[in-house]
Each structure stands twice: as structure tokens, then as C-alpha cells.
Design a protein around this motif. Sequence first.
Motif, PDB file in Angstrom:
ATOM      1  N   GLY A 269       0.779  -1.232   0.000  1.00 20.81           N
ATOM      2  CA  GLY A 269       0.000   0.000   0.000  1.00 20.81           C
ATOM      3  C   GLY A 269       0.804   1.271   0.000  1.00 20.81           C
ATOM      4  N   GLY A 270       2.109   1.203  -0.219  1.00 19.14           N
ATOM      5  CA  GLY A 270       2.894   2.422  -0.352  1.00 19.14           C
ATOM      6  C   GLY A 270       3.747   2.758   0.848  1.00 19.14           C
ATOM      7  N   PRO A 271       4.215   4.018   0.946  1.00 18.68           N
ATOM      8  CA  PRO A 271       5.169   4.395   1.988  1.00 18.68           C
ATOM      9  C   PRO A 271       4.605   4.369   3.403  1.00 18.68           C
ATOM     10  CG  PRO A 271       4.466   6.322   0.738  1.00 18.68           C
ATOM     11  CD  PRO A 271       3.958   5.124   0.005  1.00 18.68           C
ATOM     12  N   GLY A 272       3.292   4.629   3.562  1.00 13.30           N
ATOM     13  CA  GLY A 272       2.718   4.638   4.896  1.00 13.30           C
ATOM     14  C   GLY A 272       2.890   3.319   5.632  1.00 13.30           C
ATOM     15  N   PRO A 273       2.405   2.191   5.072  1.00 13.49           N
ATOM     16  CA  PRO A 273       2.595   0.897   5.736  1.00 13.49           C
ATOM     17  C   PRO A 273       4.065   0.515   5.927  1.00 13.49           C
ATOM     18  CG  PRO A 273       0.877   0.743   4.085  1.00 13.49           C
ATOM     19  CD  PRO A 273       1.514   2.086   3.907  1.00 13.49           C
ATOM     20  N   TRP A 274       4.925   0.872   4.961  1.00 10.74           N
ATOM     21  CA  TRP A 274       6.344   0.557   5.130  1.00 10.74           C
ATOM     22  C   TRP A 274       6.953   1.364   6.270  1.00 10.74           C
ATOM     23  CZ3 TRP A 274       9.612  -2.976   4.981  1.00 10.74           C
ATOM     24  CH2 TRP A 274      10.990  -2.752   4.910  1.00 10.74           C
ATOM     25  N   GLY A 275       6.536   2.612   6.391  1.00  8.85           N
ATOM     26  CA  GLY A 275       6.992   3.405   7.527  1.00  8.85           C
ATOM     27  C   GLY A 275       6.538   2.815   8.842  1.00  8.85           C
ATOM     28  N   LEU A 276       5.304   2.308   8.896  1.00 11.83           N
ATOM     29  CA  LEU A 276       4.822   1.671  10.116  1.00 11.83           C
ATOM     30  C   LEU A 276       5.567   0.370  10.402  1.00 11.83           C
ATOM     31  CD1 LEU A 276       0.967   2.249   9.806  1.00 11.83           C
ATOM     32  CD2 LEU A 276       2.564   3.363  11.382  1.00 11.83           C
ATOM     33  N   ALA A 277       5.960  -0.352   9.347  1.00 13.98           N
ATOM     34  CA  ALA A 277       6.741  -1.567   9.547  1.00 13.98           C
ATOM     35  C   ALA A 277       8.101  -1.236  10.162  1.00 13.98           C
ATOM     36  CB  ALA A 277       6.922  -2.308   8.221  1.00 13.98           C
ATOM     37  N   LEU A 278       8.760  -0.203   9.640  1.00 16.89           N
ATOM     38  CA  LEU A 278      10.015   0.229  10.242  1.00 16.89           C
ATOM     39  C   LEU A 278       9.779   0.742  11.660  1.00 16.89           C
ATOM     40  CD1 LEU A 278      11.667   2.102   7.223  1.00 16.89           C
ATOM     41  CD2 LEU A 278      12.130  -0.218   8.049  1.00 16.89           C
ATOM     42  N   GLY A 279       8.629   1.365  11.863  1.00 22.92           N
ATOM     43  CA  GLY A 279       8.285   1.797  13.209  1.00 22.92           C
ATOM     44  C   GLY A 279       8.093   0.630  14.161  1.00 22.92           C
ATOM     45  N   ALA A 280       7.529  -0.472  13.670  1.00 23.99           N
ATOM     46  CA  ALA A 280       7.378  -1.662  14.508  1.00 23.99           C
ATOM     47  C   ALA A 280       8.737  -2.221  14.900  1.00 23.99           C
ATOM     48  CB  ALA A 280       6.563  -2.726  13.766  1.00 23.99           C
TER      49      ALA A 280
END
Length: 440
Positions: A269-280
Amino acid sequence: MTSASDSSGSSSSPGTPARLRGPAWADRNYSLLTAAAIVTSLGANGSLIAAAFAVLDAGGDGGDVGLVAAARTLPLVLFLLIGGAVADRFPRHRVMVAANALNFLSQGTFAVLVLAGEPRLWQMMLLTALGGTGQAFFSPAAEGMLMSSVSGEQAGRAFAVFRMAMQGAALGGAALGGAMVAAIGPGWVLALDAAAFVIAGTLRSFLDVGHIPPRAPGEGMLADLREGWREFTGRPWLWGIVVQFSIANAMVGAADAVYGPLVARDSLGGPGPWGLALGAFGAGTVAGALLMTRWKPRRLLFTGTLGIFPLALPSAALAVPVPVGALYAVMFVAGTTVEIFGVSWMTALHQEIPEEKLSRVSAYDWFGSLSLLPLATALAGPAEDAFGRGPALWGCAWVVVVVTAAVLLVPDVRNLTRRTVQVAASAGSPDAERSAGGLG
């Protein structure tokens, strides 16, 4: 070293009410270093996402993302050893401030180019290369400064709290960075990172290096590098783990910097979910650091190295790819266990390496650990073309497992133990301290 080692955790300021006193190891330098690290971690973790999507928004592909990532890490590797020698020869806080100034200029210019229109690939590579050069001088100085700011039995806890604060900021930076890239574009995120370097550099300019004995005139930088090399190669646990990480970091770096944004674009779904993955992942490191404020494993490196095996899980999860929720869970677990290693590693270095050689040894550590990263990120795109993205990611995961298992064959990695202040103080000599549990 100046920090008190009073295990009661009371402040060294007798006029301060007990309920307002901070821990004994949290002196002025430690507090400034921690605050500055929080600021830069917030900016840097958002800018990593922003840089990748700036390349993609400009029409680049996975190979171009890898080239920009490699452009940062190549000068970082090339100049690390010089940076370590400089940091042990000159006041470390001045080296750190100068490096922050260079990072501000490079990142600020990158932001202007992105906001002004379509930046060229060579421009992005040049600016990220300047940022990597600044980091090469900053990292050994920062690590040496932190280790010289704490002492005694509470050193491990001090490192854990520092890393918890830094990783907590990384968590926020990654999550906010991904959301902000999606909302306002990568250029503004890069601009905020440039501003973070100004704030952090200002804080670091107030560091006090009066407790560090001045270096006696030496034979020059090459002699300093040779001395650091002897210190590095004389410890099998040290070079063994650095070799391990030179390979493991290359695999993880290729997965995170190149394949992760591509999988996010195509399947998550783009940069948002990837940012949240790195946040996890960042949330996991906070949890791991919190754990290490209480847990003091006796076999420092054996315990820490076991925590590296789960670092293979994110690459495997991206290879499938798993649903977003499962990816978050995997990233959290990997972050938690890798932070157990991080705190254990810093404690081992602080325990075993003489203060006047900390930055040079740290430079060899950084140099070895990052040496293959430019090659891995540059070849990530061609590897995807040759084998497919899934097989390339599975290869990253398996290599991490194999090299981590291999380093456990080094006896010193399995046997280096935590030394207590009481034993070390009564011993009174380096040889007696080593007999108390260290292998240095």
C-alpha cells in the motif's frame, strides 16, 4: 571517565532533593548526548524513507534506489578509519559538530532539489555521499564520547537507556516519516531532517571533554591507525563479530533500503505501511532496550549473538510477502532481539577497550560492519532482475542465519563474561580484571 558508579542510582548533587535526583550515570554529557541522539534519530529515520521515495517519484527504479543508498554508504566506509583516528586525536565534540554541519548542508540541499522539481540521479547520489562522509567522522566520535561519559557497574544500564531513547525516536521518526512522505511529499521530510542536524549540533557543542586526558603527541595518523588495528585484531571476539556483521548488515541493508520500499509499493500500500513496519522494528528495539535496563546476562556476546538470528525474519516476511499485520509482528520481534545484542555489544566494548582507543576501535568496528553494504545495495537491483525479488530476499534471510551460526564457533564469543565493578576494583590491574571475566 567521570560518571559515578554508585549502584543506588542517587545523584551526585548533594543539594538536590532525593525525589528529584536522576541516576548517577545520567550526568550532563550523557543527557546532552541522549537529547541530541533523539533529535537526529527522529529526522534520520524519516529521511531514509523520504530518500527512497524521492528516487521513485523522480522516475527511478529499484536499481536507482540501490545506487543512492550505496552512494551514502561507500564514503561512509572509505572515511571511517580516518574519522576514528581524528576523533581520538581531537576533541570529540568538535568532530561531532562539524559532521552535523556537513549533514545539514547535504540534506538541506537535497530537500531543496526535491522541492524545486525533479532531481537528477547523480545529484541525489552526490548529496547522499556527502551525508555519508559526515557520518563517517561522526559515528566513531559519538561512540567514543558516549562510552567515556559512563562508568562502573551501571554502564550497561546507561547504554540501554540511551539506546531506548534513541530507538524510541527512531520509532516515531519512521512512522511519522512514512505518513509525512505520503501526505506532504519527501522533500519536506528531508528538510525537517536537515533542521534536526542544526538542533543536534547545537546541543553537542555544549559537551564537556575536560575529563578526557589530552593525547600525547604521537607519530601521526598512520601510527594511530596501526595501533587501533593491533587493538582490533588482537581480540578474536571483536573481529569475529565484525566480520559476521559485515555480511549480515549487507543482507539486511539490501532488504530494507531497496526491496522493502518496492514490496511496499507493489503489495503493502505504499510508503505509509512501510513506515509503520520500520516503526514496529523501532518499537521492538525500545522493548529490547527496556528489557536490558534490568537484565544483565553474564555471557554478554553469546546472549547477544543469539538475538541476531531473528534478524533474518523480516527478509523472509518480505519474500512471501506476508500481510501487513504479520510483517509488523515480525519486525517487532527482530527489533527486540537485535537490541539485546546492541546493548551487550556496547557493554563489552566499554569493558574491554581502553578509553584512549575507543574511537579508533569503534571506527574499525563500523568499517568492517558496513564494508559490504554499498556493494549489496548497488547489486540488489541486478540481483532482483537475475533471480527475482522473492529468491533474492530468501537469500538475504539464509545468509544472516548462516553467518550468525558461524560466529558462535569463536570461543571468545561464547565465553566473554560481564565483569563486575567490585571484582575489577579489587583486582587493580588489567591482567587481574581479565581474570575476573573479561577476555581482553
